[in-house]
Design a protein around this motif. Structure first.
Motif, PDB file in Angstrom:
ATOM      1  N   VAL A   1       0.864  -1.182   0.000  1.00 23.07           N
ATOM      2  CA  VAL A   1       0.000   0.000   0.000  1.00 23.07           C
ATOM      3  C   VAL A   1       0.901   1.232   0.000  1.00 23.07           C
ATOM      4  N   LEU A   2       0.789   2.039  -1.062  1.00 22.73           N
ATOM      5  CA  LEU A   2       1.576   3.260  -1.197  1.00 22.73           C
ATOM      6  C   LEU A   2       0.646   4.452  -1.004  1.00 22.73           C
ATOM      7  N   LEU A   3       1.027   5.373  -0.127  1.00 19.13           N
ATOM      8  CA  LEU A   3       0.214   6.529   0.236  1.00 19.13           C
ATOM      9  C   LEU A   3       0.909   7.806  -0.218  1.00 19.13           C
ATOM     10  N   HIS A   4       0.154   8.745  -0.812  1.00 19.18           N
ATOM     11  CA  HIS A   4       0.680  10.031  -1.263  1.00 19.18           C
ATOM     12  C   HIS A   4      -0.070  11.139  -0.541  1.00 19.18           C
ATOM     13  N   PHE A   5       0.663  12.114  -0.004  1.00 16.81           N
ATOM     14  CA  PHE A   5       0.066  13.226   0.741  1.00 16.81           C
ATOM     15  C   PHE A   5       0.570  14.552   0.182  1.00 16.81           C
ATOM     16  N   PRO A   6      -0.253  15.600   0.203  1.00 16.43           N
ATOM     17  CA  PRO A   6       0.264  16.915  -0.174  1.00 16.43           C
ATOM     18  C   PRO A   6       1.280  17.407   0.856  1.00 16.43           C
ATOM     19  N   GLU A   7       2.230  18.217   0.406  1.00 20.85           N
ATOM     20  CA  GLU A   7       3.265  18.732   1.297  1.00 20.85           C
ATOM     21  C   GLU A   7       2.677  19.635   2.369  1.00 20.85           C
ATOM     22  N   LYS A   8       1.694  20.453   1.994  1.00 17.85           N
ATOM     23  CA  LYS A   8       1.052  21.374   2.935  1.00 17.85           C
ATOM     24  C   LYS A   8      -0.463  21.312   2.780  1.00 17.85           C
TER      25      LYS A   8
END
Length: 121
Positions: A47-54
């Motif tokens: 499971v790969l998760l991507h989040f915004p920096e801010k």
């Protein structure tokens, strides 16, 4: 005494947080802010998760995986995250026979900042 000396030589790492929700804290169920990619493998799931920096001007400060329902999880663990190309990433794997289902929460800001969350399908 020997046992006590041995315990001092071992390295222990514990992380604990407590956050009493203030009126300024916002919980957002966000399907567009957290991207999740689940890949089936022979040995389980990646499971790969991507989040915004801010988010709202605040930097990402914590990523937590919860098993169970939001507000009353049966197990929670903090995930390490890393930065690449202006976004933050995190990942976890499951063994064969276990589903990748979890609730991912990302906290932006310090102390009891803004929390966004999304369920892993």
């Amino acid at each position: 005494m020997k046992l006590l000396s041995l315990l001092f030589l071992l390295s222990f790492n514990v992380f604990g947080t407590t956050c009493i929700k203030a009126e300024q804290t916002i919980d957002i169920q966000s399907s567009e802010l957290i991207d999740i990619k689940v890949t089936k493998l022979n040995s389980g799931y990646d499971v790969l998760l991507h989040f915004p920096e801010k988010f709202n001007g605040s930097k990402l400060s914590a990523v937590v995986m919860h098993l169970g329902e939001y507000g009353s999880p049966i197990f929670s663990t903090q995930l390490e995250f890393f930065r690449e190309n202006g976004r933050f990433y995190s990942f976890y794997t499951t063994a064969n026979g276990q589903k990748p289902t979890a609730l991912i929460s990302a906290t932006y800001g310090q102390d009891c900042g803004v929390e966004i969350y999304k369920k892993v399908p």
